[in-house]
Design an enzyme around this catalytic site. Structure first.
Site, PDB file in Angstrom:
ATOM      1  N   HIS A   1     -20.296   9.751   6.012  1.00  0.00           N
ATOM      2  CA  HIS A   1     -20.023  11.188   5.862  1.00  0.00           C
ATOM      3  C   HIS A   1     -21.326  11.898   5.531  1.00  0.00           C
ATOM      4  CE1 HIS A   1     -18.288  14.974   4.675  1.00  0.00           C
ATOM      5  NE2 HIS A   1     -17.084  14.557   5.024  1.00  0.00           N
TER       6      HIS A   1
ATOM      7  N   GLU B   1      -5.708   3.599   7.357  1.00  0.00           N
ATOM      8  CA  GLU B   1      -7.130   3.276   7.547  1.00  0.00           C
ATOM      9  C   GLU B   1      -7.367   1.786   7.762  1.00  0.00           C
ATOM     10  OE1 GLU B   1      -9.905   4.868   4.636  1.00  0.00           O
ATOM     11  OE2 GLU B   1     -11.567   3.762   5.533  1.00  0.00           O
TER      12      GLU B   1
ATOM     13  N   GLY C   1      -0.289   4.557   0.009  1.00  0.00           N
ATOM     14  CA  GLY C   1      -0.938   5.806   0.399  1.00  0.00           C
ATOM     15  C   GLY C   1      -0.097   6.512   1.448  1.00  0.00           C
ATOM     16  N   LEU C   2      -0.712   7.443   2.135  1.00  0.00           N
ATOM     17  CA  LEU C   2       0.028   8.282   3.068  1.00  0.00           C
ATOM     18  C   LEU C   2       0.775   7.452   4.118  1.00  0.00           C
ATOM     19  CD1 LEU C   2       0.213  11.315   2.997  1.00  0.00           C
ATOM     20  CD2 LEU C   2      -1.533  11.426   4.762  1.00  0.00           C
TER      21      LEU C   2
ATOM     22  N   SER D   1     -16.371  18.078   0.990  1.00  0.00           N
ATOM     23  CA  SER D   1     -15.580  18.170   2.212  1.00  0.00           C
ATOM     24  C   SER D   1     -16.320  18.814   3.385  1.00  0.00           C
ATOM     25  CB  SER D   1     -14.324  18.985   1.937  1.00  0.00           C
ATOM     26  OG  SER D   1     -13.619  19.178   3.138  1.00  0.00           O
TER      27      SER D   1
ATOM     28  N   ARG E   1     -19.421  14.033  12.351  1.00  0.00           N
ATOM     29  CA  ARG E   1     -20.058  13.422  11.194  1.00  0.00           C
ATOM     30  C   ARG E   1     -21.202  12.476  11.546  1.00  0.00           C
ATOM     31  NH1 ARG E   1     -14.459  12.534   7.762  1.00  0.00           N
ATOM     32  NH2 ARG E   1     -14.247  14.762   7.283  1.00  0.00           N
TER      33      ARG E   1
ATOM     34  N   SER F   1      -7.980  11.897   9.788  1.00  0.00           N
ATOM     35  CA  SER F   1      -7.582  10.694   9.047  1.00  0.00           C
ATOM     36  C   SER F   1      -6.229  10.884   8.375  1.00  0.00           C
ATOM     37  CB  SER F   1      -8.635  10.300   8.014  1.00  0.00           C
ATOM     38  OG  SER F   1      -8.785  11.299   7.045  1.00  0.00           O
TER      39      SER F   1
ATOM     40  N   GLY G   1       0.828  -1.197   0.000  1.00  0.00           N
ATOM     41  CA  GLY G   1       0.000   0.000   0.000  1.00  0.00           C
ATOM     42  C   GLY G   1       0.860   1.243   0.000  1.00  0.00           C
TER      43      GLY G   1
ATOM     44  N   ARG H   1     -14.753   9.014  13.795  1.00  0.00           N
ATOM     45  CA  ARG H   1     -13.548   9.799  13.524  1.00  0.00           C
ATOM     46  C   ARG H   1     -13.898  11.258  13.307  1.00  0.00           C
ATOM     47  NH1 ARG H   1     -11.323  11.689   9.049  1.00  0.00           N
ATOM     48  NH2 ARG H   1     -12.413  10.369   7.550  1.00  0.00           N
TER      49      ARG H   1
END
EC number: 1.3.5.1
Lengths: 250, 585
Positions: free
Chosen positions: B236, B376, B12-13, B250, B285, B391, B10, B386
């Protein structure tokens, strides 16, 4: 019951990198706000051509479906663009889909854009930091310069500009507008500019900015509206200045 | 084999952050990803990243960030872990700033901050409305530097299939498949980090990218890794409903002054402001999503009777909107056709994020030795709900923990022997056989249609409102879908870029993961954060102030659910309300 409205696709397919392309036509049920990726997903659910022939699902690349990841770039009715952001209501039918042949085709609409990521190595597309540990607080930045950087930093390496550029292809080794302009981005940063000379020198070499023919196609197709030609022109000036400096510094 | 050889799955970040930390510690990384890592799903995060920078004269503190996060998560998050994350956040922002992230700045050139839900102070650092894209690119660039130095080998367009354990049951490698050539290979490593993101695609339509299918998490779950708190799925509140995906609008819209409303008795009704006067449109949320659901479904007050309400920015000056939210407003115009600078947007809640995931300790070790998880795909930091802009923080922060911890494993004697050639060959052969079986499937079902049904089922029963009777029904249906999976017919019999066959393999993993979500939701008889049961409307700390642990039962293919104590020693649980100020230290 009224007849189901459909969307007509003519898709250029190719089974492998070396095999011959062929076309297949599909009718996809219409729905409001249908985009090209969603239509390809419908073909996955029912891989049958317009003539009722069973076939394999069309292969393409996509991830985000929000026009941020850059994956689903293909040629739609002759123009390179993101398939997810192409609503069928906005393009005339039949809708022709083809792979962006500036890049090697892997299969169907899927292409190999690794050359773009390689070019980012060549222009040193990163800020040289000592490490991810704590050093100093980064310097404040002029908010206007930062806004320019933000604009260029939207480049998602989709390759639209390379596909549209007449100087990218087998006849030339031009690395293309996107990676070239990234050099300008890193040269804007308060200490990214410490390596400005390296980046400019890399653009003097073969396939660098002198291969840009200023046809201005790139700026027309950039899905992120990056003012590519403006920054190419600016870079051209920087490269020329650097070239003169190199001569006098010899 | 040289030491410090880590596999990261992975890009991603979290995976990229871990990769950088490993390289800095002298390790080498094989980095596996479905896609060029620059196209990973982290780039869909829009609004920002939370960090107590305290540059808005509000006396913000990392403790307040910590308390907001724990409170927002309805006290189900490990508090030591959360505290570490909040304390590190400002340092991470300074790192990203040095890496060249084009953060939005104030007139004097400092990093600007904006409001976000569930937090009273301005604490969200942002780059317009494409913060995730910018953070991901910065790490992508740094990893490219390590790639040039020969410390990172990218395996892009490779799909992770499973881990391989040695005789001591330590994870010492993986099997993966080249998504073009279809070649399946087994790889050795000293330790493996999964950073494979969330499972949104299990729900069909969601805000996630098509690659966020939870398949890798499900695969290691079937190999013995425990899953924690899987029932906590974030809905969301503000997404653009779509038939292919729901596109995120957003939370920054609300942070920058956006108001949610619908018509009631012929007049605009700003229902969040009425229901929650203390936080108004900036409620977290889960609260906002439930309110919108209630207004549309129970009260029938959605726009034109449909499941939509307005998210209104039209009262804010266009120039300000352009600078702060430009990217996403353009997206709304593009996909919907209306200009949100002039008319209110129409939105509805959508599946967005999984608070749950692979169970990890505070060092991001899973229940399998030398297998780590971060981002995640792990269950840490967010508890039952969250907070927005936490995130990107948890993704980056967890990578700074999992990377060094993987290095520690590589230097430890506890990892035992490396995999033998025989073990590698056997693991590979199992996957080759499995793939050939899939290619040869000739049943009646279409995998993508079956996936569509799976998504409909999960969306209907496992999202905003959960009812035990319905969850029992859902579980029954999931078992039927699992049985029908065996009757799939694969159209594409080829061995080159066969996306269909790979999807069939992913789909089975998705179905098994869906069962984990459903069963865990069925068992938790209380309401907490994103998990809401009208039959049990209150939080029940007596019984359920515990982490849900799911482990795979190979006999039944279903999860076994147990509960585990966790660290909530720092902030005593108190009732969570947003109609009045939060209180606390």
């Amino acid at each position: 019951m009224s007849e189901q409205k459909t969307v007509h696709f003519i898709i250029e397919r190719q089974d492998s990198p070396d095999s011959k392309p062929y076309t297949e036509e599909f009718l996809v049920p219409y729905r409001p706000a249908l985009n090209v990726v969603a239509a390809l997903m419908e073909i996955q659910k029912n891989p049958v051509t317009k003539d009722g022939k069973k076939t394999t699902p069309v292969v393409w690349e996509c991830n985000c479906l929000e026009k941020v990841c850059g994956a689903c770039m293909m040629v739609i009715n002759g123009k390179a663009r993101q398939a997810c952001a192409t609503l069928v209501d906005h393009v005339p039918q039949p809708i022709h889909l083809a792979p962006a042949r500036t890049f090697p085709v892997i299969r169907d609409l899927q292409i190999d854009r690794s050359v773009m990521f390689e070019s980012l190595k060549r222009i040193q597309g990163w800020i040289e930091i000592d490490g991810s540990w704590e050093v100093n607080t980064a310097p404040i930045q002029n908010p206007y310069t930062a806004a320019t950087a933000y604009e260029i930093a939207h480049c998602m390496t989709c390759g639209c500009c390379l596909e549209a550029c007449p100087n990218v292809g087998p006849q030339s080794d031009f690395i293309g507008p996107a990676p070239t302009v990234q050099a300008y981005l890193f040269n804007l940063h308060p200490f990214g500019k410490f390596d400005k000379e390296k980046r400019l020198n890399s653009l003097m070499e073969k396939g660098g900015i002198t291969s840009c023919g200023n046809s201005q196609n790139c700026v027309q197709v950039c899905p992120k509206n990056i003012k590519l030609t403006t920054y190419l022109a600016q870079l051209n000036r920087d490269v020329n200045k650097q070239a003169l400096k190199n001569i006098f510094d010899k | 084999m040289s030491k410090k050889n880590i596999i990261v799955v992975g890009g991603g970040l979290s995976g990229l952050m871990a990769t950088i930390k490993i390289c800095e510690a002298g390790g080498e990384v094989k980095l596996f990803s479905y896609c060029p890592v620059k196209r990973s799903h982290s780039l869909c995060a829009q609004g920002g990243i939370n960090a107590c920078m305290n540059t808005k004269g509000q006396n913000d503190t990392t403790w307040e960030h910590f308390d907001d996060t724990v409170y927002g998560g309805d006290f189900l998050a490990d508090q030591t872990a959360v505290k570490g994350m909040c304390e590190t956040a400002p340092k991470l922002i300074k790192m990203f700033d040095r890496m060249g992230v084009p953060f939005t700045r104030t007139a004097e050139g400092a990093l600007d901050l904006r409001n976000f839900g569930g937090q009273k102070n301005k604490r969200t650092v942002f780059a317009g409305s494409t913060t995730g894209q910018q953070l991901l690119y910065a790490l992508d660039e740094q990893v490219r530097k390590w790639e040039v130095k020969g410390k990172v080998n990218k395996y892009e367009f490779w799909e992770f299939i499973k881990i391989i354990k040695n005789d001591k049951k330590v994870c010492r490698g993986i099997v993966a498949q080249n998504m073009n050539s279809m070649e399946i290979e087994a790889f050795r490593a000293d330790a493996v980090i999964l950073a494979t993101g969330g499972p949104g695609v299990i729900f069909g339509r969601c805000t996630a990218s098509t690659i966020c299918n939870g398949s890798a998490v499900s695969a290691v779950y079937q190999q013995g890794a425990e899953i924690g708190n899987s029932e906590f799925i974030q809905i969301h509140p503000t997404a653009i409903p779509g038939s292919d995906k729901n596109r995120l609008m957003s939370e920054a819209c609300r942070g920058e002054g956006g108001r949610i409303w619908t018509y009631k008795d012929g007049k605009p009704w700003y229902f969040l402001e009425t229901m929650y006067p203390a936080y108004g449109n900036l409620v977290p949320r889960d609260i906002a999503a439930r309110a919108i659901y209630d207004v549309c479904v129970n009260q029938g007050l959605g726009i034109n009777g449909e499941n939509r309400v307005y998210l209104d920015l039209s009262h804010i000056p266009a120039e300000y909107l352009e600078r702060k939210l430009g990217g996403i407003l353009e997206m709304y115009s593009e996909f919907v056709g209306d200009d949100p600078r002039k008319v209110p947007m129409q939105i509805y809640p959508s599946v967005h994020y999984s608070m749950g995931g692979i169970w990890v300790d505070t060092k991001h070790n899973t229940s399998i030795p030398a297998l780590l998880a971060s981002g995640e795909c792990d269950y840490q930091y967010h508890g039952a709900n969250r907070l927005g802009a936490n995130s990107l923080l948890s993704a980056a922060y967890s990578g700074t923990i999992s990377g060094p911890e993987a290095i520690r494993w590589s230097e430890s004697d506890d990892i035992g022997d490396e995999l033998t050639d025989e073990q590698l060959a056997a693991a590979k052969q199992e996957c080759v056989d499995e793939f050939e079986n899939i290619i040869n499937m000739n049943g009646k079902e279409n995998a993508h249609k079956l996936h569509h049904e799976l998504g409909d089922l999960m969306n209907r029963y496992c999202t905003i409102v959960r009812v035990n009777k319905e969850l029992d029904f859902c579980m029954g249906e999931l078992k039927k879908i699992l049985a029908r999976w065996s009757d799939i017919g694969v159209n594409d019999k080829g061995h080159w870029a066969n996306q269909e066959a790979m999807f069939v393999r992913q789909l089975r993993n998705m179905i098994l993961y869906a069962m984990v979500i459903c069963k865990a939701a069925r068992m938790r008889d209380e309401s907490r954060g994103a998990h809401y049961k009208p039959e049990f409307p209150n939080r029940d700390d007596e019984k359920f102030l515990k982490t849900t642990i799911a482990s795979y039962d190979p006999e039944t293919h279903e999860p076994k659910i147990t509960y585990r104590e966790f660290d909530h020693s720092l902030i005593k649980p108190r009732p969570r309300r947003y109609d009045v100020a939060k209180g606390g230290k």
